[in-house]
Design a protein around this motif. Sequence first.
Motif, mmCIF file in Angstrom:
data_model
loop_
_atom_site.group_PDB
_atom_site.id
_atom_site.type_symbol
_atom_site.label_atom_id
_atom_site.label_comp_id
_atom_site.label_asym_id
_atom_site.label_seq_id
_atom_site.Cartn_x
_atom_site.Cartn_y
_atom_site.Cartn_z
ATOM 1 N N TYR A 1 -11.502 -11.045 2.099
ATOM 2 C CA TYR A 1 -10.346 -11.550 1.044
ATOM 3 C C TYR A 1 -9.286 -10.255 0.712
ATOM 4 O O TYR A 1 -8.605 -10.540 0.094
ATOM 5 N N TYR B 1 -6.646 -22.568 4.675
ATOM 6 C CA TYR B 1 -6.590 -20.843 4.830
ATOM 7 C C TYR B 1 -7.812 -20.279 5.175
ATOM 8 O O TYR B 1 -7.983 -19.249 5.701
ATOM 9 N N MET C 1 5.201 -13.021 3.845
ATOM 10 C CA MET C 1 5.305 -12.425 2.720
ATOM 11 C C MET C 1 6.512 -11.362 2.519
ATOM 12 O O MET C 1 7.153 -11.017 1.853
ATOM 13 N N LEU D 1 -5.958 -11.072 1.796
ATOM 14 C CA LEU D 1 -5.050 -12.280 1.198
ATOM 15 C C LEU D 1 -4.744 -11.612 -0.177
ATOM 16 O O LEU D 1 -3.783 -11.890 -0.839
ATOM 17 N N ILE D 2 -5.579 -10.893 -0.807
ATOM 18 C CA ILE D 2 -5.141 -10.222 -2.261
ATOM 19 C C ILE D 2 -3.938 -9.110 -1.890
ATOM 20 O O ILE D 2 -3.130 -9.046 -2.561
ATOM 21 N N SER D 3 -3.883 -8.539 -0.729
ATOM 22 C CA SER D 3 -2.945 -7.548 -0.341
ATOM 23 C C SER D 3 -1.656 -8.356 -0.226
ATOM 24 O O SER D 3 -0.544 -8.024 -0.534
ATOM 25 N N ALA D 4 -1.750 -9.675 0.367
ATOM 26 C CA ALA D 4 -0.463 -10.186 0.671
ATOM 27 C C ALA D 4 0.145 -11.009 -0.529
ATOM 28 O O ALA D 4 1.361 -11.074 -0.729
ATOM 29 N N THR D 5 -0.948 -11.258 -1.499
ATOM 30 C CA THR D 5 -0.397 -11.589 -2.792
ATOM 31 C C THR D 5 0.465 -10.347 -3.572
ATOM 32 O O THR D 5 1.942 -10.785 -3.873
ATOM 33 N N ALA D 6 0.213 -9.149 -3.509
ATOM 34 C CA ALA D 6 0.988 -8.168 -4.079
ATOM 35 C C ALA D 6 2.268 -7.869 -3.024
ATOM 36 O O ALA D 6 3.198 -7.166 -3.668
ATOM 37 N N ASP D 7 1.895 -8.072 -1.728
ATOM 38 C CA ASP D 7 3.057 -7.618 -0.820
ATOM 39 C C ASP D 7 4.234 -8.163 -1.202
ATOM 40 O O ASP D 7 5.103 -7.948 -0.696
ATOM 41 N N VAL D 8 4.456 -9.536 -2.053
ATOM 42 C CA VAL D 8 5.731 -10.009 -2.017
ATOM 43 C C VAL D 8 6.433 -9.106 -2.904
ATOM 44 O O VAL D 8 7.639 -8.731 -2.652
ATOM 45 N N THR E 1 0.431 -14.320 7.791
ATOM 46 C CA THR E 1 0.560 -14.194 6.077
ATOM 47 C C THR E 1 1.222 -13.014 5.927
ATOM 48 O O THR E 1 2.351 -13.176 5.036
#
Length: 266
Positions: free
Chosen positions: A223, A67, A86, A226-233, A82
């Motif tokens: 990054y 990644y 998500m 990536l952080i945004s995508a984690t919360a994006d779920v 990504t």
Amino acid sequence: LLLRISSRVTMKVHWLLSMLSLAIATLMILPVMSEAFVDPSHASALSTSNILLHKYMKASQAIPAAYSHCLTHHHLATECVTAGCMACLGDFLAQRKSKKPWDAKRSLRFVLKGLGEGMMWSWWYHHADHWVATMTQSALSTGLLAVSMIAVFRTVVSLIMDLFIACPFIYSFWDIPLPAVLSGTPFRTIPRLIKSKLGEMMLASVKVWLPVNILIYNSPLQYRVLISATADVFWQSIVSAITSRELTDEEAMEQGSNLVPQPQRS
């Protein structure tokens, strides 16, 4: 007939874009992942279970490396794929909460929405960082900002720009209208749909994204997506529930208005 043909063409294009994004992601990750499955030179001295464990451990280490490699060499495509994945996962979770059969076409619509959203937010993060840096330098040169307050100033300005510039634009021209158009909502009802949903989405955005954005805008630029995508779920599950509920209401209103005889203009 034209609406039916347009709907079929839209779904075909949607499916092709989803398959293309999956193929791009696979082609980007395979070269890095393949290194994890090369047998070590001392493989003959290991038992079968140890060899499998060794490969599993190397593969688990290769996933973050793959990644990171994609972010470095194909950052826009990686961020778009990504965001699309998500968005699909968030819609899937929203559908699970509703306890209804999974609607694959609806999830595909959110994949397409996520692909475009990833492109928009990628552009925004890179340009907003430059704008904030320019404003910070100007404030420092004029003596309006102390050096000890640089981090606070950058964070506050980034949050304000995100809330009052990026979010209203992306929600009004992409997040709200795109799923509606792809689901067959008449174009004439889109402005009313945006007007009725924008306030609710902005309020939900403040509740969900304010603490996340504080972390995002204080993280290295590479990054942030990536952080945004984690919360994006979690966020996409909210967006999916909001837009889908409103689409149902709009369709009901549209059907109701069609049943009422309209006065003839002279």
